[in-house]
Design an enzyme around this catalytic site. Structure first.
Site, PDB file in Angstrom:
ATOM      1  N   ASN A  25       0.972  -1.168   0.178  1.00  0.00           N
ATOM      2  CA  ASN A  25       0.080   0.018  -0.015  1.00  0.00           C
ATOM      3  C   ASN A  25       0.809   1.180  -0.147  1.00  0.00           C
ATOM      4  O   ASN A  25       0.619   2.288  -0.760  1.00  0.00           O
ATOM      5  CB  ASN A  25      -0.836   0.070   1.344  1.00  0.00           C
ATOM      6  CG  ASN A  25      -2.226  -0.755   1.167  1.00  0.00           C
ATOM      7  OD1 ASN A  25      -2.606  -0.862  -0.224  1.00  0.00           O
ATOM      8  ND2 ASN A  25      -2.912  -1.267   2.126  1.00  0.00           N
ATOM      9  N   ASP A  57      -5.326  -3.561  -3.259  1.00  0.00           N
ATOM     10  CA  ASP A  57      -6.582  -4.091  -3.550  1.00  0.00           C
ATOM     11  C   ASP A  57      -6.209  -5.314  -4.735  1.00  0.00           C
ATOM     12  O   ASP A  57      -6.752  -6.319  -4.836  1.00  0.00           O
ATOM     13  CB  ASP A  57      -7.259  -3.080  -4.320  1.00  0.00           C
ATOM     14  CG  ASP A  57      -8.053  -2.480  -3.107  1.00  0.00           C
ATOM     15  OD1 ASP A  57      -7.686  -2.681  -1.886  1.00  0.00           O
ATOM     16  OD2 ASP A  57      -8.913  -1.383  -3.504  1.00  0.00           O
ATOM     17  N   GLU A  75      -5.881  -8.206   5.324  1.00  0.00           N
ATOM     18  CA  GLU A  75      -5.392  -9.097   4.321  1.00  0.00           C
ATOM     19  C   GLU A  75      -4.796 -10.341   4.772  1.00  0.00           C
ATOM     20  O   GLU A  75      -3.975 -11.343   4.402  1.00  0.00           O
ATOM     21  CB  GLU A  75      -3.778  -8.439   4.025  1.00  0.00           C
ATOM     22  CG  GLU A  75      -2.681  -8.487   5.131  1.00  0.00           C
ATOM     23  CD  GLU A  75      -2.866  -8.070   6.404  1.00  0.00           C
ATOM     24  OE1 GLU A  75      -4.274  -7.481   6.847  1.00  0.00           O
ATOM     25  OE2 GLU A  75      -2.010  -7.876   7.516  1.00  0.00           O
TER      26      GLU A  75
HETATM   27  N1  LIG Z   1      -5.358  -2.100  -0.294  1.00  0.00           N
HETATM   28  C1  LIG Z   1      -6.037  -2.476   0.733  1.00  0.00           C
HETATM   29  N2  LIG Z   1      -5.042  -2.447   2.056  1.00  0.00           N
HETATM   30  C2  LIG Z   1      -5.739  -2.955   2.924  1.00  0.00           C
HETATM   31  C3  LIG Z   1      -7.273  -3.553   2.867  1.00  0.00           C
HETATM   32  N3  LIG Z   1      -7.679  -4.083   4.108  1.00  0.00           N
HETATM   33  C4  LIG Z   1      -6.421  -3.818   4.936  1.00  0.00           C
HETATM   34  N4  LIG Z   1      -5.529  -3.117   4.466  1.00  0.00           N
HETATM   35  C5  LIG Z   1      -4.272  -2.605   4.945  1.00  0.00           C
HETATM   36  O1  LIG Z   1      -3.438  -4.001   5.207  1.00  0.00           O
HETATM   37  C6  LIG Z   1      -2.319  -3.285   5.858  1.00  0.00           C
HETATM   38  C7  LIG Z   1      -1.981  -4.631   7.016  1.00  0.00           C
HETATM   39  O2  LIG Z   1      -0.838  -4.018   7.708  1.00  0.00           O
HETATM   40  P1  LIG Z   1      -0.185  -4.806   8.937  1.00  0.00           P
HETATM   41  O3  LIG Z   1      -1.336  -5.221   9.748  1.00  0.00           O
HETATM   42  O4  LIG Z   1       0.645  -3.880   9.636  1.00  0.00           O
HETATM   43  O5  LIG Z   1       0.655  -6.042   8.241  1.00  0.00           O
HETATM   44  P2  LIG Z   1       1.559  -6.220   7.249  1.00  0.00           P
HETATM   45  O6  LIG Z   1       1.988  -5.028   6.635  1.00  0.00           O
HETATM   46  O7  LIG Z   1       0.923  -7.087   6.381  1.00  0.00           O
HETATM   47  O8  LIG Z   1       2.510  -6.772   7.985  1.00  0.00           O
HETATM   48  P3  LIG Z   1       2.925  -8.430   8.581  1.00  0.00           P
HETATM   49  O9  LIG Z   1       1.379  -9.052   8.412  1.00  0.00           O
HETATM   50  O10 LIG Z   1       3.533  -8.414   9.921  1.00  0.00           O
HETATM   51  O11 LIG Z   1       3.455  -9.132   7.665  1.00  0.00           O
HETATM   52  C8  LIG Z   1      -2.855  -2.145   6.803  1.00  0.00           C
HETATM   53  O12 LIG Z   1      -2.111  -0.946   6.358  1.00  0.00           O
HETATM   54  C9  LIG Z   1      -4.349  -1.988   6.169  1.00  0.00           C
HETATM   55  O13 LIG Z   1      -4.720  -0.468   6.005  1.00  0.00           O
HETATM   56  C10 LIG Z   1      -8.050  -3.518   1.451  1.00  0.00           C
HETATM   57  O14 LIG Z   1      -8.998  -3.937   1.279  1.00  0.00           O
HETATM   58  N5  LIG Z   1      -7.188  -2.717   0.415  1.00  0.00           N
END
Ligand SMILES: Nc1nc2c(ncn2[C@@H]2O[C@H](COP(=O)(O)OP(=O)(O)OP(=O)(O)O)[C@@H](O)[C@H]2O)c(=O)[nH]1
Length: 339
Positions: free
Chosen positions: A224, A233, A259
């Site tokens: 992101n 997405d 995610e």
């Molecule tokens: N583009 C997009 N981003 C999303 C969506 N739902 C959640 N996110 C983002 O997913 C990110 C998840 O980040 P983190 O929980 O920090 O986890 P990570 O960066 O995957 O790191 P680790 O899980 O520790 O490997 C967050 O920045 C959310 O804003 C979505 O539907 N679309």
């Protein structure tokens, strides 16, 4: 003899006056003025047996309201029977044509019998009135418009069938929408929870194993941050497609959170679930994601322990995923305290 002929003429004229005032809709009062104070008879409506003048007046008033336009009529088969100086009968067939609510209405072969009595004043008044619709109106063999009604019912039945199918489709569409995660097209969280509970009930009752696999995209926030949410997405959608493609028909998958994806595998113990999770991890790691290139996921796996709550089970799967992250990501781990 002049007397009888004369009376016949008088009765014809009285009938003509009655029909004119009633059917041209010119003058209701004039028509009902020809009713004897003791008139009785039957009307054309269902169950209209008329014991007194008052009821006839109500029927006539209603008739004027329902069909306010002039009624064109043809009269045929008129018979006048002079019974005495003071009593006579007219019988005839009428064909009525008018417009009601913009529609042409034709009532053919209406039969009318009137018993006339000479009033003290010398005028002829109607003592008894009978109107009937003959069966030929709806076909030689029918007293009631059964065929017409059946045809109408068939049309209605088809219409209801069509509407029901449309409604069923719309409901199914609504149900799909309510159960689906918009972005990935997978089951949404409430739906995957529902599917999981159903499987747990089955597992408890029939003793078959059920396992769960929780897949979490590694470092998703970076995608992101570096490429924007739209690319984020599309990566989520690509993950969902990879997961869906690997499942058996009996497995259930859904988007668990941002995610995270949950897979429920009925009839699969921990070994089978581990094998599936490892295969999935490899497929993901080898997948060339557009824009971001190769990417990885961490996976937690656990097997349902009969009797444990849904929360406990998912808690253990989550703990396994947490361990996979802790141990460096791009890994598959089983729940720390066993299957
Ligand atoms: N583009 C997009 N981003 C999303 C969506 N739902 C959640 N996110 C983002 O997913 C990110 C998840 O980040 P983190 O929980 O920090 O986890 P990570 O960066 O995957 O790191 P680790 O899980 O520790 O490997 C967050 O920045 C959310 O804003 C979505 O539907 N679309």
């Amino acid at each position: 003899m002049t007397g009888a002929k004369g009376i016949e003429q008088e009765l014809r004229a009285a009938l003509e006056a009655y029909l004119t005032s009633y059917l041209t809709r010119w003058d209701l009062q004039k028509a009902v003025a020809l009713f004897s104070p003791t008139i009785h008879g039957v009307g054309t409506g269902h169950d209209e047996f008329v014991p007194e003048r008052r009821v006839f007046l109500e029927i006539y008033e209603r008739d004027f309201r329902q069909a306010p336009n002039a009624i064109v009529w043809e009269q045929s088969r008129l018979q006048v029977a002079v019974l005495s100086d003071t009593v006579g009968i007219t019988t005839c067939e009428l064909h009525l044509h008018t417009q009601i609510q913009g529609q042409e209405i034709h009532l053919n072969n209406l039969r009318q019998s009137l018993v006339w009595k000479r009033h003290e004043s010398g005028r002829w008044v109607i003592e008894h009135l009978h109107i009937s619709f003959p069966s030929t109106e709806h076909g030689q063999d029918e007293s009631y418009p059964n065929k017409e009604l059946e045809a109408r019912n068939r049309v209605l039945a088809r219409l209801v069938e069509k509407r029901t199918a449309q409604l069923r489709e719309a409901l199914e569409e609504q149900r799909q929408l309510a159960n689906t995660d918009r972005l990935t097209g997978m089951n949404n969280r409430p739906r995957i929870e529902e599917l999981a509970s159903t499987e747990f009930l089955g597992a408890q009752r029939y003793g078959y194993p059920v396992s769960s696999i929780l897949v979490d995209v590694d470092w998703f926030k970076r995608i992101n941050d570096q490429h924007g949410h739209l690319i984020g997405d599309s990566v989520l959608k690509a993950f969902a497609d990879i997961i869906t493609a690997r499942l058996r028909a009996v497995d259930h998958a859904g988007r668990w959170g941002g995610e995270e994806f949950l897979i429920i595998c009925p009839h699969i113990g921990i070994e089978g679930a581990l094998a599936l999770a490892r295969g999935l991890r490899e497929t993901i790691a080898a997948h060339p994601f557009p824009k971001i290139g190769p990417w990885t996921a961490s996976i937690g796996v656990s097997q349902y322990r009969p009797g444990e709550t849904l929360q406990d089970f998912f808690g253990r799967t989550d703990a396994a995923l947490y361990r996979a992250k802790e141990l460096g990501r791009n890994r598959v781990e089983v729940a720390p305290n066993g299957p």
